[in-house]
Design an enzyme around this catalytic site. Structure first.
Site, PDB file in Angstrom:
ATOM      1  N   ARG A   1     -10.649  10.127   1.874  1.00  0.00           N
ATOM      2  CA  ARG A   1     -10.519  10.731   3.204  1.00  0.00           C
ATOM      3  C   ARG A   1     -11.722  11.609   3.526  1.00  0.00           C
ATOM      4  O   ARG A   1     -12.053  11.803   4.689  1.00  0.00           O
ATOM      5  CB  ARG A   1      -9.177  11.455   3.314  1.00  0.00           C
ATOM      6  CG  ARG A   1      -8.051  10.412   3.274  1.00  0.00           C
ATOM      7  CD  ARG A   1      -6.668  10.954   3.379  1.00  0.00           C
ATOM      8  NE  ARG A   1      -5.706   9.845   3.205  1.00  0.00           N
ATOM      9  CZ  ARG A   1      -4.397   9.980   3.114  1.00  0.00           C
ATOM     10  NH1 ARG A   1      -3.866  11.184   3.193  1.00  0.00           N
ATOM     11  NH2 ARG A   1      -3.622   8.931   2.953  1.00  0.00           N
TER      12      ARG A   1
ATOM     13  N   LYS B   1      -2.132  -1.537  -3.863  1.00  0.00           N
ATOM     14  CA  LYS B   1      -3.004  -0.377  -3.799  1.00  0.00           C
ATOM     15  C   LYS B   1      -2.190   0.903  -3.840  1.00  0.00           C
ATOM     16  O   LYS B   1      -1.198   0.977  -3.117  1.00  0.00           O
ATOM     17  CB  LYS B   1      -3.765  -0.448  -2.482  1.00  0.00           C
ATOM     18  CG  LYS B   1      -4.644   0.724  -2.188  1.00  0.00           C
ATOM     19  CD  LYS B   1      -5.236   0.546  -0.829  1.00  0.00           C
ATOM     20  CE  LYS B   1      -5.976   1.811  -0.467  1.00  0.00           C
ATOM     21  NZ  LYS B   1      -6.459   1.792   0.861  1.00  0.00           N
TER      22      LYS B   1
ATOM     23  N   GLU C   1       7.346  -6.796   1.348  1.00  0.00           N
ATOM     24  CA  GLU C   1       6.104  -6.701   2.137  1.00  0.00           C
ATOM     25  C   GLU C   1       5.211  -7.924   1.879  1.00  0.00           C
ATOM     26  O   GLU C   1       4.658  -8.516   2.803  1.00  0.00           O
ATOM     27  CB  GLU C   1       5.316  -5.438   1.747  1.00  0.00           C
ATOM     28  CG  GLU C   1       5.910  -4.128   2.254  1.00  0.00           C
ATOM     29  CD  GLU C   1       5.550  -3.840   3.713  1.00  0.00           C
ATOM     30  OE1 GLU C   1       4.919  -4.692   4.370  1.00  0.00           O
ATOM     31  OE2 GLU C   1       5.905  -2.752   4.191  1.00  0.00           O
TER      32      GLU C   1
ATOM     33  N   LYS D   1       0.857  -1.179   0.000  1.00  0.00           N
ATOM     34  CA  LYS D   1       0.000   0.000   0.000  1.00  0.00           C
ATOM     35  C   LYS D   1       0.894   1.229   0.000  1.00  0.00           C
ATOM     36  O   LYS D   1       1.668   1.449   0.936  1.00  0.00           O
ATOM     37  CB  LYS D   1      -0.904  -0.005   1.223  1.00  0.00           C
ATOM     38  CG  LYS D   1      -1.778   1.232   1.303  1.00  0.00           C
ATOM     39  CD  LYS D   1      -2.762   1.147   2.433  1.00  0.00           C
ATOM     40  CE  LYS D   1      -3.542   2.441   2.564  1.00  0.00           C
ATOM     41  NZ  LYS D   1      -4.490   2.375   3.687  1.00  0.00           N
TER      42      LYS D   1
ATOM     43  N   ARG E   1       1.119  10.037   5.966  1.00  0.00           N
ATOM     44  CA  ARG E   1       1.274   8.600   6.222  1.00  0.00           C
ATOM     45  C   ARG E   1       2.566   8.044   5.632  1.00  0.00           C
ATOM     46  O   ARG E   1       2.746   6.833   5.557  1.00  0.00           O
ATOM     47  CB  ARG E   1       0.089   7.838   5.635  1.00  0.00           C
ATOM     48  CG  ARG E   1      -1.285   8.306   6.082  1.00  0.00           C
ATOM     49  CD  ARG E   1      -2.264   7.151   6.051  1.00  0.00           C
ATOM     50  NE  ARG E   1      -3.659   7.531   5.955  1.00  0.00           N
ATOM     51  CZ  ARG E   1      -4.349   8.120   6.917  1.00  0.00           C
ATOM     52  NH1 ARG E   1      -3.754   8.463   8.056  1.00  0.00           N
ATOM     53  NH2 ARG E   1      -5.631   8.396   6.733  1.00  0.00           N
TER      54      ARG E   1
ATOM     55  N   TYR F   1     -15.203   1.029  -6.855  1.00  0.00           N
ATOM     56  CA  TYR F   1     -16.460   1.696  -6.515  1.00  0.00           C
ATOM     57  C   TYR F   1     -17.500   1.519  -7.617  1.00  0.00           C
ATOM     58  O   TYR F   1     -18.668   1.811  -7.407  1.00  0.00           O
ATOM     59  CB  TYR F   1     -16.195   3.183  -6.214  1.00  0.00           C
ATOM     60  CG  TYR F   1     -15.286   3.341  -5.019  1.00  0.00           C
ATOM     61  CD1 TYR F   1     -15.800   3.218  -3.722  1.00  0.00           C
ATOM     62  CD2 TYR F   1     -13.915   3.537  -5.160  1.00  0.00           C
ATOM     63  CE1 TYR F   1     -14.966   3.310  -2.617  1.00  0.00           C
ATOM     64  CE2 TYR F   1     -13.073   3.634  -4.060  1.00  0.00           C
ATOM     65  CZ  TYR F   1     -13.610   3.521  -2.794  1.00  0.00           C
ATOM     66  OH  TYR F   1     -12.785   3.594  -1.697  1.00  0.00           O
TER      67      TYR F   1
ATOM     68  N   SER G   1     -10.169   5.616  -4.579  1.00  0.00           N
ATOM     69  CA  SER G   1     -11.092   6.754  -4.741  1.00  0.00           C
ATOM     70  C   SER G   1     -10.613   7.776  -5.768  1.00  0.00           C
ATOM     71  O   SER G   1     -11.410   8.302  -6.551  1.00  0.00           O
ATOM     72  CB  SER G   1     -11.304   7.431  -3.389  1.00  0.00           C
ATOM     73  OG  SER G   1     -10.070   7.877  -2.846  1.00  0.00           O
TER      74      SER G   1
END
Ligand code: PBG
Length: 327
Positions: A209, A252, A237, A199, A221, A317, A278
């Site tokens: 957000r 992602k 990872e 990610k 982040r 979505y 998004s």
């Protein structure tokens, strides 16, 4: 021409829709798609998200309806993001058995649990007042190991509420192992883990957000999510998450990281998910609203690209709309 060889004409198989369909290498099925949904505590009507046209923060009722529609369309799963009415430093609502996320998970399990895979996003950023994905130290860092304890408790609450798959998205080191041990210890050995393994710290989460009301109040982040410049790290990872017990791994965002999807898919022997986030959604919707590109073609093209890169599962979505179109 008189070369003695047959003339190369790749266009022969592109001539008609039927020929193109016959030789298409990449397919997209409704069952490959997962619909991300937002459930907000304390509202009586679904609330539109300005930067995500057509996406809403759901009430429990409207969420049940959306899940039934997704199931009807043949969508493979839903992933739940909870937006609690009250937030605090430790994200108490995340593992509250009566918290909005747990209520939504059990509603979904009852409403559509046989037809849809009910997944729970596991993170603290929607539940903390500071908006970070974990427990913040007085110095303002996110404390990895204190956060793991919160994730473990949250995973148990989500499994108890009926989540079939837990998807940790906070990018803490050791999160998959901590969650696996917690689930096994609490009597949920069959609850699967879909790790958000690779990610990235991405600008494409902007609209989310607003939807999840989880923007960090200070800092960013980048101290825990991956640097967009790095690829090998994604493979590390992924390998660690598999060693810790992940059943699926995720990359992602999707569109800006197709190379990562491909490398992960070539490396692992378990399902690879990719999240069309998004900002990827908003980018297409905004351009289409301006008449700058053909919305439906752009949706199918981006989803096909993500599958072509090697994702077996795609979070989008547009899942229900596309699934209907595919049927
Ligand atoms: C929370 C989380 C984020 C997304 C999924 N889980 C946001 C973030 O890390 O800031 C992004 C999803 C999207 O943009 O659609 N950890």
């Amino acid at each position: 021409m008189s070369t003695g060889y047959p003339e190369v004409r790749l266009r022969r198989l592109r001539r008609t829709p039927a020929l193109r369909r016959l030789v298409a290498q990449t397919s997209l099925r409704p069952a490959d798609l997962v619909l991300p949904v937002f459930i907000k505590e304390g509202i009586t009507e679904p609330r539109p998200i300005g930067s995500m046209p057509g996406v809403v923060q759901h009430t429990r009722d409207s969420l049940r309806k959306a899940a039934a529609e997704a199931a009807q369309a043949g969508v493979g799963g839903v992933i739940v993001f909870g937006v609690p009415a009250a937030k605090d430093g430790r994200g108490s609502a995340a593992d509250d058995p009566a918290g909005i996320s747990q209520l939504a998970l059990s509603d979904l399990r009852a409403e559509a649990g046989d037809a849809l895979v009910v997944m729970a996003d596991l993170c603290l950023c929607e539940y903390t007042d500071h908006g970070h994905c974990g427990i913040v130290t007085p110095a303002g860092d996110v404390d990895n190991d204190a956060t793991l304890e919160r994730y473990a408790a949250t995973a148990i609450a989500q499994a108890a509420a009926g989540a079939a798959v837990i998807a940790p998205s906070g990018m803490m080191d050791g999160q998959v192992g901590a969650i696996r041990a917690a689930l096994d210890g609490a009597g949920y050995p069959d609850t699967a883990i879909c790790a958000y393994s690779a990610k990235y710290a991405s600008s494409f989460y902007g609209p989310f957000r607003e939807a999840a009301e989880g923007a960090p109040r200070f800092g960013d982040r980048a101290g825990y999510q991956q640097d967009p410049a790095n690829a090998e790290e994604a493979l590390r990872e992924v390998a660690l998450d598999i060693a810790e017990g992940a059943d699926m791994v995720m990359v992602k965002p999707a569109l800006a990281y197709l190379d990562i999807i491909r490398r992960v898919a070539d490396t692992v022997q378990l399902p690879v998910a990719a999240y069309q986030v998004s900002g990827e959604f908003a980018m297409v919707e905004a351009a289409a609203a301006n008449g700058w590109l053909d919305r439906d073609r752009a949706i199918m093209e981006t989803l096909t690209a993500i599958r072509r890169a090697g994702a077996s599962v795609v979070l989008s979505y547009w899942a229900t709309e596309v699934a209907r179109h595919l049927r």
